[in-house]
Write a protein that holds these residues in place. Structure first.
Motif, PDB file in Angstrom:
ATOM      1  N   THR A 223      75.276 -22.825 -68.803  1.00 25.70           N
ATOM      2  CA  THR A 223      74.372 -22.526 -69.917  1.00 25.70           C
ATOM      3  C   THR A 223      74.134 -23.788 -70.751  1.00 25.70           C
ATOM      4  O   THR A 223      73.005 -24.056 -71.197  1.00 25.70           O
ATOM      5  CB  THR A 223      74.964 -21.395 -70.789  1.00 25.70           C
TER       6      THR A 223
ATOM      7  N   ASP B 248      68.700 -18.163 -67.249  1.00 30.28           N
ATOM      8  CA  ASP B 248      70.165 -18.123 -67.322  1.00 30.28           C
ATOM      9  C   ASP B 248      70.661 -16.759 -66.856  1.00 30.28           C
ATOM     10  O   ASP B 248      70.625 -15.794 -67.613  1.00 30.28           O
ATOM     11  CB  ASP B 248      70.603 -18.381 -68.763  1.00 30.28           C
ATOM     12  N   GLU B 249      71.111 -16.698 -65.630  1.00 29.87           N
ATOM     13  CA  GLU B 249      71.612 -15.446 -65.043  1.00 29.87           C
ATOM     14  C   GLU B 249      70.715 -14.262 -65.391  1.00 29.87           C
ATOM     15  O   GLU B 249      71.171 -13.255 -65.934  1.00 29.87           O
ATOM     16  CB  GLU B 249      73.047 -15.182 -65.516  1.00 29.87           C
TER      17      GLU B 249
HETATM   18 MG   LIG Z   1      76.543 -19.097 -69.200  1.00 29.11          MG
END
Ligand SMILES: [Mg+2]
Ligand SMILES: Nc1ncnc2c1ncn2[C@@H]1O[C@H](COP(=O)(O)OP(=O)(O)O)[C@@H](O)[C@H]1O
Length: 271
Positions: A60, A172-173
């Motif tokens: 991240t 992000d994911e």
């Molecule tokens: Mg993360």
């Protein structure tokens, strides 16, 4: 052509995004957390870069440095030869939890960015309709976010990033909280958008299968402080026919690459 005449770092013509010796340290003193250490990573326009690695390895943080949400402690992140010094509309960001305005409808959320950019009401309506149709949300345009399933909310969050026509999409994911079937559908939709637009994508994911399936490049990171262990070219994103995703994912070459990436992660986890 490489050009160092203005004193900048030597950048080859196909480098679009560049992390040059980037380190990020959070906090200070006893609370100091080295999150990224000496990350150097270049990729070209149109690449689909997937980053995998254990929790807390700095994925991240890496994305936030490119998004311009944080400044590296040392090193430089640049786009097209220009250092990143804050967020910009050239980058669309999709967070793990969909960031939507609860007081706006689906269409209102989708049209928010174009409205801020001063797009005319008519152009905006066209942009919104095209994008909502693309992700199957047009029939839900008058609903509010709380009336949508998790998968629909995430599709709307992706639309919110795409309507600004970013050169780079940072995710992000984004599919982490979705069920397996919805996740596979979302992978197909994202893949289709990428092929059609030629956007550059940086996708962070916990799923090695997803990374190997979608990425032109898979970047494997080590546990904290995050370093790049290996960058592997993956051939499946640019395959000729889209076909059935399960067919691709069961190919011997696919399984072999998936296992190679998994074993790299396991080795570095020291287990
Ligand atoms: Mg993360
Ligand atoms: N704002 C922050 N302040 C202090 N430490 C942080 C902050 N953000 C992240 N960290 C720490 O930095 C490391 C990397 O975090 P992160 O980039 O979120 O990793 P990942 O996304 O790979 O799970 C972790 O140890 C995390 O606890």
């Amino acid at each position: 052509m490489p050009d160092a005449s203005d004193g900048r770092r030597l950048v080859t013509s196909d480098t679009f995004v560049s992390f040059a010796d980037v380190s990020v340290t959070y906090g200070s003193g006893a609370g100091r957390v080295p999150a990224l250490e000496n990350i150097s990573l270049d990729f070209a326009a149109g690449d689909f870069v997937c980053v995998v690695g254990p929790s807390g390895c700095g994925k991240t943080t890496l994305m936030q440095a490119l998004a311009g949400f944080l400044k590296p402690s040392t090193g430089t992140v640049s786009i097209d030869g220009r250092p990143v010094d804050g967020p910009g509309v050239d980058r669309g960001v999709v967070f793990q939890q969909p960031a939507l305005f609860p007081w706006l409808t689906v269409a209102g959320n989708a049209g928010f960015g174009p409205m801020l950019r001063g797009e005319s009401r008519r152009d905006r309506a066209g942009t919104v309709e095209d994008h909502l149709r693309m992700v199957g949300l047009w029939d839900f345009r008058d609903r509010y976010p709380y009336e949508l399933s998790g998968g629909m909310q995430q599709r709307l969050a992706i639309v919110r990033a795409l309507v600004n026509k970013p050169k780079i999409l940072l995710m992000d994911e984004p599919f982490g909280a979705l069920d397996a079937l919805t996740r596979e559908k979302m992978q197909e939709e994202l893949h289709a958008v990428w092929r059609r637009t030629g956007m550059t994508v940086l996708l962070i994911t916990h799923s090695v299968e997803e990374a190997v399936y979608l990425g032109t490049d898979v970047v494997v990171m080590s546990p904290r402080p995050g370093r790049i262990i290996e960058r592997i070219a993956a051939p499946f994103a640019r395959r000729e026919s889209a076909g059935c995703s399960r067919d691709t994912k069961s190919l011997p070459a696919f399984v072999a690459l998936r296992e190679r990436v998994l074993s790299l992660i396991w080795q570095t986890a020291g287990t």
